[in-house]
Design a protein around this motif. Structure first.
Motif, PDB file in Angstrom:
ATOM      1  N   PHE A 256      52.941  48.400  48.077  1.00 22.81           N
ATOM      2  CA  PHE A 256      53.179  49.074  48.923  1.00 22.81           C
ATOM      3  C   PHE A 256      52.887  50.401  48.406  1.00 22.81           C
ATOM      4  N   ASN A 257      52.667  51.663  49.343  1.00 23.29           N
ATOM      5  CA  ASN A 257      52.379  53.056  48.890  1.00 23.29           C
ATOM      6  C   ASN A 257      53.665  53.731  48.971  1.00 23.29           C
ATOM      7  N   PRO A 258      54.302  54.594  47.819  1.00 26.22           N
ATOM      8  CA  PRO A 258      54.739  55.135  48.050  1.00 26.22           C
ATOM      9  C   PRO A 258      55.032  56.883  47.250  1.00 26.22           C
ATOM     10  N   ASN A 259      53.994  56.676  47.600  1.00 26.90           N
ATOM     11  CA  ASN A 259      53.387  57.895  47.713  1.00 26.90           C
ATOM     12  C   ASN A 259      52.240  58.976  48.804  1.00 26.90           C
ATOM     13  N   PRO A 260      52.370  59.833  48.548  1.00 28.91           N
ATOM     14  CA  PRO A 260      51.956  60.740  49.608  1.00 28.91           C
ATOM     15  C   PRO A 260      50.222  60.409  49.588  1.00 28.91           C
ATOM     16  N   LYS A 261      50.215  60.549  49.190  1.00 31.55           N
ATOM     17  CA  LYS A 261      47.917  59.833  49.278  1.00 31.55           C
ATOM     18  C   LYS A 261      48.106  58.795  49.470  1.00 31.55           C
ATOM     19  N   VAL A 262      46.882  58.373  49.877  1.00 34.38           N
ATOM     20  CA  VAL A 262      46.612  57.113  50.391  1.00 34.38           C
ATOM     21  C   VAL A 262      45.555  56.663  49.118  1.00 34.38           C
ATOM     22  N   ASP A 263      46.022  55.283  49.111  1.00 34.95           N
ATOM     23  CA  ASP A 263      45.842  54.602  47.692  1.00 34.95           C
ATOM     24  C   ASP A 263      45.013  53.627  48.508  1.00 34.95           C
ATOM     25  N   ARG A 264      43.588  52.965  48.077  1.00 34.98           N
ATOM     26  CA  ARG A 264      42.690  51.843  48.255  1.00 34.98           C
ATOM     27  C   ARG A 264      42.827  51.008  47.669  1.00 34.98           C
ATOM     28  N   VAL A 265      43.058  49.388  47.638  1.00 40.80           N
ATOM     29  CA  VAL A 265      43.288  48.502  46.719  1.00 40.80           C
ATOM     30  C   VAL A 265      42.514  47.607  47.144  1.00 40.80           C
ATOM     31  N   GLN A 266      42.089  46.403  46.414  1.00 43.66           N
ATOM     32  CA  GLN A 266      41.494  45.056  46.171  1.00 43.66           C
ATOM     33  C   GLN A 266      41.800  43.657  46.077  1.00 43.66           C
ATOM     34  N   LEU A 267      42.170  43.002  46.220  1.00 47.74           N
ATOM     35  CA  LEU A 267      42.706  41.565  45.768  1.00 47.74           C
ATOM     36  C   LEU A 267      41.309  40.651  44.753  1.00 47.74           C
ATOM     37  N   HIS A 268      41.403  40.780  43.674  1.00 41.04           N
ATOM     38  CA  HIS A 268      40.770  39.588  43.180  1.00 41.04           C
ATOM     39  C   HIS A 268      40.792  38.164  42.512  1.00 41.04           C
ATOM     40  N   VAL A 269      39.784  37.432  42.853  1.00 44.34           N
ATOM     41  CA  VAL A 269      40.341  36.134  41.795  1.00 44.34           C
ATOM     42  C   VAL A 269      39.526  35.384  41.299  1.00 44.34           C
ATOM     43  N   GLU A 270      40.304  34.935  40.360  1.00 45.46           N
ATOM     44  CA  GLU A 270      39.276  34.243  39.751  1.00 45.46           C
ATOM     45  C   GLU A 270      39.194  33.007  39.414  1.00 45.46           C
ATOM     46  N   CYS A 271      38.331  32.061  39.906  1.00 43.07           N
ATOM     47  CA  CYS A 271      38.433  30.680  40.114  1.00 43.07           C
ATOM     48  C   CYS A 271      38.277  29.925  38.986  1.00 43.07           C
ATOM     49  N   ALA A 272      38.918  28.885  38.454  1.00 41.88           N
ATOM     50  CA  ALA A 272      39.235  27.924  37.312  1.00 41.88           C
ATOM     51  C   ALA A 272      37.783  27.254  37.231  1.00 41.88           C
ATOM     52  N   ARG A 273      37.143  26.717  38.237  1.00 37.37           N
ATOM     53  CA  ARG A 273      35.858  25.670  38.050  1.00 37.37           C
ATOM     54  C   ARG A 273      34.990  27.079  37.667  1.00 37.37           C
ATOM     55  N   TRP A 274      33.801  26.650  37.114  1.00 34.95           N
ATOM     56  CA  TRP A 274      33.110  26.906  36.794  1.00 34.95           C
ATOM     57  C   TRP A 274      31.734  26.857  38.464  1.00 34.95           C
ATOM     58  N   TRP A 275      32.187  25.771  39.183  1.00 32.42           N
ATOM     59  CA  TRP A 275      31.039  26.080  39.880  1.00 32.42           C
ATOM     60  C   TRP A 275      31.820  26.608  40.960  1.00 32.42           C
ATOM     61  N   ASP A 276      33.326  27.124  41.180  1.00 34.90           N
ATOM     62  CA  ASP A 276      33.774  27.925  41.958  1.00 34.90           C
ATOM     63  C   ASP A 276      33.142  29.149  42.081  1.00 34.90           C
ATOM     64  N   PRO A 277      32.926  30.019  42.992  1.00 32.77           N
ATOM     65  CA  PRO A 277      32.895  31.232  43.263  1.00 32.77           C
ATOM     66  C   PRO A 277      33.872  32.362  42.907  1.00 32.77           C
ATOM     67  N   ASP A 278      34.004  33.303  42.728  1.00 30.94           N
ATOM     68  CA  ASP A 278      35.510  34.034  41.674  1.00 30.94           C
ATOM     69  C   ASP A 278      35.347  35.181  43.407  1.00 30.94           C
ATOM     70  N   MET A 279      36.795  35.266  43.897  1.00 31.33           N
ATOM     71  CA  MET A 279      36.092  35.856  45.238  1.00 31.33           C
ATOM     72  C   MET A 279      36.665  37.171  45.013  1.00 31.33           C
ATOM     73  N   ASP A 280      36.550  38.099  45.913  1.00 29.76           N
ATOM     74  CA  ASP A 280      36.596  39.262  46.100  1.00 29.76           C
ATOM     75  C   ASP A 280      37.916  40.161  47.069  1.00 29.76           C
ATOM     76  N   ALA A 281      38.608  39.599  48.112  1.00 31.06           N
ATOM     77  CA  ALA A 281      38.754  40.819  49.215  1.00 31.06           C
ATOM     78  C   ALA A 281      38.633  41.644  49.316  1.00 31.06           C
ATOM     79  N   ARG A 282      38.533  41.912  50.781  1.00 24.97           N
ATOM     80  CA  ARG A 282      37.851  43.625  50.788  1.00 24.97           C
ATOM     81  C   ARG A 282      38.723  44.529  50.496  1.00 24.97           C
TER      82      ARG A 282
END
Length: 107
Positions: free
Chosen positions: A53-79
């Motif tokens: 939630f953005n309570p500020n008068p200016k626009v913020d750009r957010v991005q979710l990052h996920v680090e997977c536990a398994r070495w063969w599972d690729p880490d993911m970043d939401a747009r």
């Protein structure tokens, strides 16, 4: 004579305490607010979700990052998503198996 000294000392103590409370109150009001959206992140199994939630008068750009536990599972970043003033967004991402860590970045 003693009574006036006691009254004066008590008045001085009360005045000093009042000024200390007023100074701490004004310092708390002058504290700068963060210019980014407030985000909460939680992980359930292989799914990560962030609510921002953005309570500020200016626009913020957010991005979710996920680090997977398994070495063969690729880490993911939401747009990245823009969160306008007084707007709420929800971001979600997942791994195949367990998630080691999830966090939100601001731009």
């Amino acid at each position: 004579m003693r009574t006036t000294r006691r009254v004066a000392a008590a008045a001085l103590i009360v005045a000093m305490a009042g000024s200390a409370v007023a100074a701490s109150h004004s310092a708390a009001q002058e504290r700068p607010r963060p210019r980014t959206a407030a985000c909460n992140t939680w992980v359930r199994g292989s799914h990560a979700t962030a609510s921002c939630f953005n309570p500020n008068p200016k626009v913020d750009r957010v991005q979710l990052h996920v680090e997977c536990a398994r070495w063969w599972d690729p880490d993911m970043d939401a747009r990245p998503i823009e969160v306008g003033p007084a707007q709420h967004v929800r971001l979600a991402e997942r791994c195949w198996k367990e998630i080691r860590k999830a966090w939100v970045s601001h731009r």
